[in-house]
Design a protein around this motif. Structure first.
Motif, PDB file in Angstrom:
ATOM      1  N   VAL A 187       0.836  -1.207   0.000  1.00 54.20           N
ATOM      2  CA  VAL A 187       0.000   0.000   0.000  1.00 54.20           C
ATOM      3  C   VAL A 187       0.868   1.252   0.000  1.00 54.20           C
ATOM      4  N   GLU A 188       1.926   1.264   0.801  1.00 50.38           N
ATOM      5  CA  GLU A 188       2.814   2.422   0.878  1.00 50.38           C
ATOM      6  C   GLU A 188       3.570   2.634  -0.437  1.00 50.38           C
ATOM      7  N   ASP A 189       3.997   1.525  -1.065  1.00 50.89           N
ATOM      8  CA  ASP A 189       4.690   1.624  -2.354  1.00 50.89           C
ATOM      9  C   ASP A 189       3.764   2.195  -3.423  1.00 50.89           C
ATOM     10  N   LEU A 190       2.507   1.718  -3.429  1.00 52.46           N
ATOM     11  CA  LEU A 190       1.530   2.196  -4.407  1.00 52.46           C
ATOM     12  C   LEU A 190       1.257   3.677  -4.209  1.00 52.46           C
ATOM     13  N   GLN A 191       1.125   4.085  -2.953  1.00 45.22           N
ATOM     14  CA  GLN A 191       0.865   5.478  -2.651  1.00 45.22           C
ATOM     15  C   GLN A 191       2.013   6.361  -3.133  1.00 45.22           C
ATOM     16  N   GLN A 192       3.245   5.920  -2.900  1.00 43.51           N
ATOM     17  CA  GLN A 192       4.409   6.685  -3.319  1.00 43.51           C
ATOM     18  C   GLN A 192       4.499   6.764  -4.848  1.00 43.51           C
ATOM     19  N   THR A 193       4.179   5.652  -5.508  1.00 49.93           N
ATOM     20  CA  THR A 193       4.197   5.611  -6.976  1.00 49.93           C
ATOM     21  C   THR A 193       3.190   6.593  -7.557  1.00 49.93           C
ATOM     22  N   LEU A 194       1.989   6.618  -6.970  1.00 49.25           N
ATOM     23  CA  LEU A 194       0.948   7.523  -7.444  1.00 49.25           C
ATOM     24  C   LEU A 194       1.328   8.981  -7.244  1.00 49.25           C
TER      25      LEU A 194
END
Length: 261
Positions: free
Chosen positions: A71-78
């Motif tokens: 979830v944190e990786d996805l948030q950072q990517t977005l």
């Protein structure tokens, strides 16, 4: 195309923000599992059932931690993609502004470029007409002489107030806070210089200076010089990138049609 991509990213980030509560719940669940794991580990491996419980807690804890990391990786990517898309949109907007350029007059223009923070001379011209008309009421002057005097006086006044608007030491704004606790800057209606301007020249000149001040405060508060912006002159607002592109295509087609004849 860029606009559609930006809208998709906005939706993803909005969905992700809506899921922040779920993320917080996930973090709480991880903390709970860590506590349970430590308790079971301290008790010791007294029988097979306890071994199975300890292993189950360990596996669940690992899964939850991997889920949280995802979830944190996805948030950072977005966030990175959103920033990149915004940069691309701003670059496209700057190029479009350069292609269109500022109009000689905005009388019949719908979409074009406006220099935000630039003082409009027209209200000063109207004020000069009134003042000079009163002064020369009993004098015989030609229309040309009258027009020249009006233009000279309007340029003089406009130049003076343009310098005032660009002066960083003059900041006729005040901070107000709404009921939700949000603060924002608004023009101070009690500013002595603005009140004096209104008394001397009237509402139109006052409003022109007020508009230039607000635009500079929004677009270039530190540099204090006008910034070009894509503008919808019909509706008096910032134009969208889509409106600018549509206008450019329309102009290209018109020019192409003229060349054909």
């Amino acid at each position: 195309m860029l606009q559609k991509e930006k809208e998709k990213l906005h939706k993803k980030i909005h969905d992700l923000e809506r899921g922040l509560d779920a993320k917080q719940a996930l973090e709480l669940e991880i903390e709970r599992l860590k506590g349970a794991f430590q308790v079971m580990n301290h008790i010791g491996e007294t029988d097979i059932d306890e071994k199975k419980k300890l292993e189950a807690i360990r596996m669940e804890l690992q899964e939850k931690e991997e889920e949280l990391e995802g979830v944190e990786d996805l948030q950072q990517t977005l966030v990175v993609q959103e920033r990149k898309t915004n940069d691309e949109l701003q670059d496209a907007r700057k190029k479009l502004i350069a292609w269109i350029g500022c109009p000689k007059t905005s009388a019949r223009v719908i979409i074009s470029v406006k220099r935000m923070g630039e003082l409009d001379i027209k209200p000063f011209q109207e004020a000069a007409k009134r003042k000079i008309s009163d002064e020369m009421n009993e004098k015989a002057v030609t229309k040309r002489e009258f027009s020249e005097k009006v233009q000279m006086k309007a340029i003089e006044w406009c130049s003076k107030w343009d310098d005032c608007v660009k002066d960083p030491s003059w900041h006729p704004f005040k901070v107000v806070t709404d009921r939700e606790g949000n603060s924002k800057e608004i023009l101070d209606g009690e500013d002595k210089k603005l009140k004096s301007l209104k008394d001397e020249f009237g509402d139109e000149v006052h409003d022109a200076v007020a508009t230039a001040l607000k635009e500079l405060n929004e677009y270039n508060p530190s540099g204090r010089y006008p910034i070009p912006e894509l503008w919808n002159f019909r509706e008096g607002r910032k134009a969208s990138l889509k409106e600018g592109v549509s206008h450019l295509i329309k102009q290209w087609r018109l020019n192409k049609g003229k060349k054909a004849y």
